[in-house]
Design a protein around this motif. Structure first.
Motif, PDB file in Angstrom:
ATOM      1  N   LEU A   1       9.549  -3.342 -12.338  1.00  0.00           N
ATOM      2  CA  LEU A   1      10.065  -2.934 -10.851  1.00  0.00           C
ATOM      3  C   LEU A   1      10.206  -4.140 -10.030  1.00  0.00           C
ATOM      4  O   LEU A   1       9.391  -4.991  -9.788  1.00  0.00           O
ATOM      5  CB  LEU A   1       8.680  -2.261 -10.400  1.00  0.00           C
ATOM      6  CG  LEU A   1       8.785  -0.681 -10.878  1.00  0.00           C
ATOM      7  CD1 LEU A   1       8.155  -0.590 -12.442  1.00  0.00           C
ATOM      8  CD2 LEU A   1       7.856   0.122 -10.033  1.00  0.00           C
ATOM      9  N   LYS A   2      11.381  -4.088  -9.335  1.00  0.00           N
ATOM     10  CA  LYS A   2      11.709  -5.180  -8.394  1.00  0.00           C
ATOM     11  C   LYS A   2      11.599  -4.623  -6.969  1.00  0.00           C
ATOM     12  O   LYS A   2      11.879  -3.619  -6.614  1.00  0.00           O
ATOM     13  CB  LYS A   2      13.259  -5.562  -8.743  1.00  0.00           C
ATOM     14  CG  LYS A   2      13.278  -6.307 -10.028  1.00  0.00           C
ATOM     15  CD  LYS A   2      12.806  -7.407 -10.279  1.00  0.00           C
ATOM     16  CE  LYS A   2      13.225  -8.208 -11.513  1.00  0.00           C
ATOM     17  NZ  LYS A   2      12.391  -9.584 -11.684  1.00  0.00           N
ATOM     18  N   GLU A   3      11.135  -5.862  -6.241  1.00  0.00           N
ATOM     19  CA  GLU A   3      11.234  -5.156  -4.709  1.00  0.00           C
ATOM     20  C   GLU A   3      12.359  -5.035  -4.056  1.00  0.00           C
ATOM     21  O   GLU A   3      13.441  -5.707  -4.476  1.00  0.00           O
ATOM     22  CB  GLU A   3      10.482  -6.351  -4.042  1.00  0.00           C
ATOM     23  CG  GLU A   3       9.992  -6.082  -2.736  1.00  0.00           C
ATOM     24  CD  GLU A   3       9.318  -6.995  -1.941  1.00  0.00           C
ATOM     25  OE1 GLU A   3       8.342  -6.694  -1.175  1.00  0.00           O
ATOM     26  OE2 GLU A   3       9.121  -8.381  -2.465  1.00  0.00           O
ATOM     27  N   THR A   4      12.896  -3.785  -3.607  1.00  0.00           N
ATOM     28  CA  THR A   4      13.915  -3.651  -3.177  1.00  0.00           C
ATOM     29  C   THR A   4      14.580  -4.288  -2.001  1.00  0.00           C
ATOM     30  O   THR A   4      15.807  -4.479  -1.625  1.00  0.00           O
ATOM     31  CB  THR A   4      13.912  -2.056  -2.409  1.00  0.00           C
ATOM     32  OG1 THR A   4      12.855  -2.089  -1.612  1.00  0.00           O
ATOM     33  CG2 THR A   4      13.461  -0.995  -3.717  1.00  0.00           C
TER      34      THR A   4
ATOM     35  N   GLY B   1       9.720  -8.424   1.535  1.00  0.00           N
ATOM     36  CA  GLY B   1       8.683  -8.004   2.275  1.00  0.00           C
ATOM     37  C   GLY B   1       8.664  -6.510   2.446  1.00  0.00           C
ATOM     38  O   GLY B   1       7.627  -6.143   3.205  1.00  0.00           O
ATOM     39  N   SER B   2       9.399  -5.812   1.769  1.00  0.00           N
ATOM     40  CA  SER B   2       9.198  -4.207   1.671  1.00  0.00           C
ATOM     41  C   SER B   2       8.060  -3.716   1.194  1.00  0.00           C
ATOM     42  O   SER B   2       7.511  -2.607   1.647  1.00  0.00           O
ATOM     43  CB  SER B   2      10.537  -3.690   1.279  1.00  0.00           C
ATOM     44  OG  SER B   2      10.565  -3.721  -0.028  1.00  0.00           O
ATOM     45  N   GLY B   3       7.698  -4.245   0.238  1.00  0.00           N
ATOM     46  CA  GLY B   3       6.521  -3.919  -0.408  1.00  0.00           C
ATOM     47  C   GLY B   3       6.635  -2.579  -1.434  1.00  0.00           C
ATOM     48  O   GLY B   3       6.080  -2.038  -1.900  1.00  0.00           O
ATOM     49  N   ILE B   4       8.085  -2.234  -1.501  1.00  0.00           N
ATOM     50  CA  ILE B   4       8.592  -1.203  -2.320  1.00  0.00           C
ATOM     51  C   ILE B   4       9.200  -1.832  -3.573  1.00  0.00           C
ATOM     52  O   ILE B   4      10.263  -2.299  -3.443  1.00  0.00           O
ATOM     53  CB  ILE B   4       9.715  -0.198  -1.728  1.00  0.00           C
ATOM     54  CG1 ILE B   4       8.973   0.106  -0.245  1.00  0.00           C
ATOM     55  CG2 ILE B   4       9.998   1.057  -2.231  1.00  0.00           C
ATOM     56  CD1 ILE B   4       7.768   0.848  -0.344  1.00  0.00           C
ATOM     57  N   TYR B   5       8.582  -1.459  -4.978  1.00  0.00           N
ATOM     58  CA  TYR B   5       9.256  -1.750  -5.897  1.00  0.00           C
ATOM     59  C   TYR B   5       9.864  -0.768  -6.812  1.00  0.00           C
ATOM     60  O   TYR B   5       9.161   0.664  -6.719  1.00  0.00           O
ATOM     61  CB  TYR B   5       8.090  -2.589  -6.843  1.00  0.00           C
ATOM     62  CG  TYR B   5       7.411  -3.639  -6.021  1.00  0.00           C
ATOM     63  CD1 TYR B   5       7.996  -5.146  -6.312  1.00  0.00           C
ATOM     64  CD2 TYR B   5       6.496  -3.443  -4.988  1.00  0.00           C
ATOM     65  CE1 TYR B   5       7.323  -6.029  -5.610  1.00  0.00           C
ATOM     66  CE2 TYR B   5       6.012  -4.640  -4.385  1.00  0.00           C
ATOM     67  CZ  TYR B   5       6.293  -5.854  -4.497  1.00  0.00           C
ATOM     68  OH  TYR B   5       6.002  -6.777  -3.891  1.00  0.00           O
ATOM     69  N   GLU B   6      11.123  -1.017  -7.402  1.00  0.00           N
ATOM     70  CA  GLU B   6      11.648   0.212  -8.112  1.00  0.00           C
ATOM     71  C   GLU B   6      12.153  -0.453  -9.448  1.00  0.00           C
ATOM     72  O   GLU B   6      12.612  -1.387  -9.535  1.00  0.00           O
ATOM     73  CB  GLU B   6      12.848   0.768  -6.958  1.00  0.00           C
ATOM     74  CG  GLU B   6      12.198   1.758  -6.044  1.00  0.00           C
ATOM     75  CD  GLU B   6      13.577   2.321  -5.380  1.00  0.00           C
ATOM     76  OE1 GLU B   6      14.539   2.108  -5.652  1.00  0.00           O
ATOM     77  OE2 GLU B   6      13.168   3.193  -4.337  1.00  0.00           O
TER      78      GLU B   6
ATOM     79  N   PHE C   1       7.363   2.463  -6.579  1.00  0.00           N
ATOM     80  CA  PHE C   1       6.058   2.121  -6.122  1.00  0.00           C
ATOM     81  C   PHE C   1       5.836   1.637  -4.726  1.00  0.00           C
ATOM     82  O   PHE C   1       6.544   0.568  -4.462  1.00  0.00           O
ATOM     83  CB  PHE C   1       5.338   1.312  -7.073  1.00  0.00           C
ATOM     84  CG  PHE C   1       3.915   1.090  -6.695  1.00  0.00           C
ATOM     85  CD1 PHE C   1       3.102   1.785  -6.964  1.00  0.00           C
ATOM     86  CD2 PHE C   1       3.549  -0.313  -6.493  1.00  0.00           C
ATOM     87  CE1 PHE C   1       1.602   1.730  -6.789  1.00  0.00           C
ATOM     88  CE2 PHE C   1       2.218  -0.550  -6.248  1.00  0.00           C
ATOM     89  CZ  PHE C   1       1.186   0.512  -6.158  1.00  0.00           C
ATOM     90  N   ASN C   2       5.062   2.066  -3.973  1.00  0.00           N
ATOM     91  CA  ASN C   2       4.473   1.699  -2.656  1.00  0.00           C
ATOM     92  C   ASN C   2       3.405   0.748  -2.687  1.00  0.00           C
ATOM     93  O   ASN C   2       2.267   1.407  -2.851  1.00  0.00           O
ATOM     94  CB  ASN C   2       4.411   2.865  -1.557  1.00  0.00           C
ATOM     95  CG  ASN C   2       4.412   2.414  -0.163  1.00  0.00           C
ATOM     96  OD1 ASN C   2       3.844   1.266   0.015  1.00  0.00           O
ATOM     97  ND2 ASN C   2       5.156   2.872   0.878  1.00  0.00           N
ATOM     98  N   SER C   3       3.504  -0.437  -2.525  1.00  0.00           N
ATOM     99  CA  SER C   3       2.137  -1.229  -2.877  1.00  0.00           C
ATOM    100  C   SER C   3       1.169  -1.065  -1.752  1.00  0.00           C
ATOM    101  O   SER C   3      -0.092  -1.368  -1.891  1.00  0.00           O
ATOM    102  CB  SER C   3       2.750  -2.774  -3.007  1.00  0.00           C
ATOM    103  OG  SER C   3       3.313  -3.294  -1.701  1.00  0.00           O
ATOM    104  N   SER C   4       1.562  -0.668  -0.391  1.00  0.00           N
ATOM    105  CA  SER C   4       0.821  -0.440   0.575  1.00  0.00           C
ATOM    106  C   SER C   4      -0.284   0.801   0.611  1.00  0.00           C
ATOM    107  O   SER C   4      -1.432   0.634   0.830  1.00  0.00           O
ATOM    108  CB  SER C   4       1.252  -0.578   1.846  1.00  0.00           C
ATOM    109  OG  SER C   4       2.180   0.661   2.026  1.00  0.00           O
ATOM    110  N   THR C   5       0.578   1.853  -0.220  1.00  0.00           N
ATOM    111  CA  THR C   5      -0.180   3.100  -0.105  1.00  0.00           C
ATOM    112  C   THR C   5      -0.676   3.276  -1.529  1.00  0.00           C
ATOM    113  O   THR C   5      -1.523   4.162  -1.855  1.00  0.00           O
ATOM    114  CB  THR C   5       0.634   4.311   0.273  1.00  0.00           C
ATOM    115  OG1 THR C   5       1.905   4.343  -0.589  1.00  0.00           O
ATOM    116  CG2 THR C   5       0.994   4.146   1.678  1.00  0.00           C
TER     117      THR C   5
END
Length: 448
Positions: A356-359, A362-367, A430-434
């Motif tokens: 999964l790559k960060e969108t 610093g977003s913390g969202i990986y897809e 994937f949301n790494s913060s939640t």
């Protein structure tokens, strides 16, 4: 030839049998010599193979020795213990029990009493397995108290290393022999301060621990070593000096007990966090000893692992090198999909299409989007940068699935793995913060 089923040794003409009692030497050169012992007689031992008849020191006994003949006139010399004496057990006394020496037995026997004044001398074999028990004040049934199931009650004279391994003494573990030979066991102190001192015979040199497995010894195992997660000779934790080891950041490890000094087979019962502790003042930032079965190095460097046997259970103490400082660098994780078909036999593949790559930075969202077949099994997991071992488990135990269309696209099984129901395109976000994973599914377009 032996009458009444008696214990005996056969002698041919010209053979000579020598028997020494109280300094007098008896000989016998023909026929059969029989030895009869009354049940429960202690302090007497007869070795059939060598023809040695032994009365223990301080155990003077009375005998009848006489000749009789079989029908073919073959002479038979018989020795009977005639005094009927039995050695009494000492309630509360210490007794050596186990296997690996002359006359050894796991039941309390009078001849294995460790006299507080004179001790006891035994010749221990290489595969001896034993410990010391107290004698309960009972006349029948179980009379072993197992009061001394702790390494703190045992020591070699002058704390000499390489002779015996006391590290595993417990309700289920015994003393193991590193150097076979003669030892005298004496008693030092009393009550809770009692200690049994093993003094090797003069001239008995300690065998090196290196280059052999130590039965019932502790070893370090993990992904930091070549041919990892096995008993390895160089990773023995010496009870006296411990073991120095260098970990990489993210290294996983555990302590295992060697159950066979020849093959190095292992017992994995020592994974519980309660069996590990960091040195005082070094609790944070060095080793994660709490989460999961395996322990994880948070800071790369040299550590010493020692045994603390002061309590009821052995505890493994981990001490960082004096100049080692905690690694304050923020952990960076990579997120992957792995499984039975999307990867090879559950091993992570290195192609980017499975990561999964960060969108956005610093977003913390990986897809990641991937085509999958029906019945593919897979899991979602994370690893530290540069480390090949996962540090987070997969599945619904640690990851919250926001959107899984059960029965249509994929389901989570009882083991926490994900299984596809239908073939199609899957997108993982994937949301790494939640720590929430969203799975969306697109069915393939119908053929035109």
């Amino acid at each position: 030839m032996k009458q009444y089923g008696g214990t005996g040794i056969e002698l041919d003409a010209g053979d000579e049998f020598k028997l020494k009692i109280e300094g007098s030497l008896l000989t016998h050169a023909a026929g059969t010599l029989e030895l009869w012992l009354a049940n429960g007689c202690h302090g007497v031992y007869f070795d059939q193979a060598s023809g040695t008849f032994t009365v223990k020191p301080g155990k003077a006994r009375a005998f009848d020795i006489y000749a009789k003949y079989y029908e073919d006139n073959t002479p038979c010399w018989s020795i009977y213990i005639s005094d009927g004496l039995k050695d009494e057990l000492h309630a509360g006394g210490a007794y050596l029990v186990g296997s690996g020496w002359l006359g050894s037995n796991w039941d309390i026997a009078a001849e294995n009493y460790i006299d507080p004044e004179i001790g006891i001398t035994v010749n221990l074999s290489a595969d001896a397995d034993f410990k010391i028990t107290d004698c309960l004040d009972v006349t029948e049934g179980e009379n072993r108290g197992w009061k001394y199931n702790n390494p703190k009650y045992y020591a070699v004279k002058d704390d000499a290393a390489g002779y015996l391994n006391f590290a595993n003494v417990s309700a289920s573990g015994n003393v193991a022999v590193l150097t076979p030979g003669e030892y005298k066991i004496t008693v030092q102190g009393e009550g809770e301060n009692i200690k049994f001192i093993f003094t090797p015979a003069e001239g008995l040199a300690p065998a090196p621990v290196k280059d052999k497995f130590v039965k019932d010894g502790f070893y370090l195992a993990g992904d930091f070593a070549e041919d990892s997660w096995k008993v390895k000779e160089g990773l023995y934790i010496d009870p006296e000096v411990g073991l120095k080891v260098t970990f990489k950041k993210g290294s996983q490890f555990a302590i295992i007990r060697c159950t066979d000094g020849v093959t190095g087979s292992a017992d994995w019962e020592y994974k519980s966090a309660s069996l590990y502790k960091m040195a005082a003042g070094k609790e944070d930032g060095y080793i994660n000893i709490v989460d999961g079965n395996n322990k994880v190095a948070l800071t790369a460097g040299e550590y010493t692992i020692t045994l603390d046997n002061t309590g009821e259970t052995t505890v493994f103490v981990i001490t960082p090198a004096a100049d080692l400082q905690p690694d304050t660098e923020e952990t960076v994780l990579h997120y992957y999909i792995k499984g039975s078909k999307v990867t090879n036999n559950w091993q992570q593949l290195k192609e980017d299409k499975y990561e999964l790559k960060e969108t956005a930075a610093g977003s913390g969202i990986y897809e990641m989007t991937i085509k999958m077949e029906a019945d593919d099994q897979f899991m979602f997991y994370s690893v530290n940068v540069g480390v090949n071992s996962g540090t987070e488990s997969s599945g619904d135990k640690n990851i919250k699935f926001q959107h899984v269309v059960a029965g249509t696209s994929c389901v989570v099984d009882a083991g926490g793995n994900i299984k596809t129901v239908a073939a199609g395109t899957y997108t993982f976000s994937f949301n790494s913060s939640t720590e929430q994973l969203t799975v969306t599914f697109a069915a393939p377009a119908e053929a035109q």
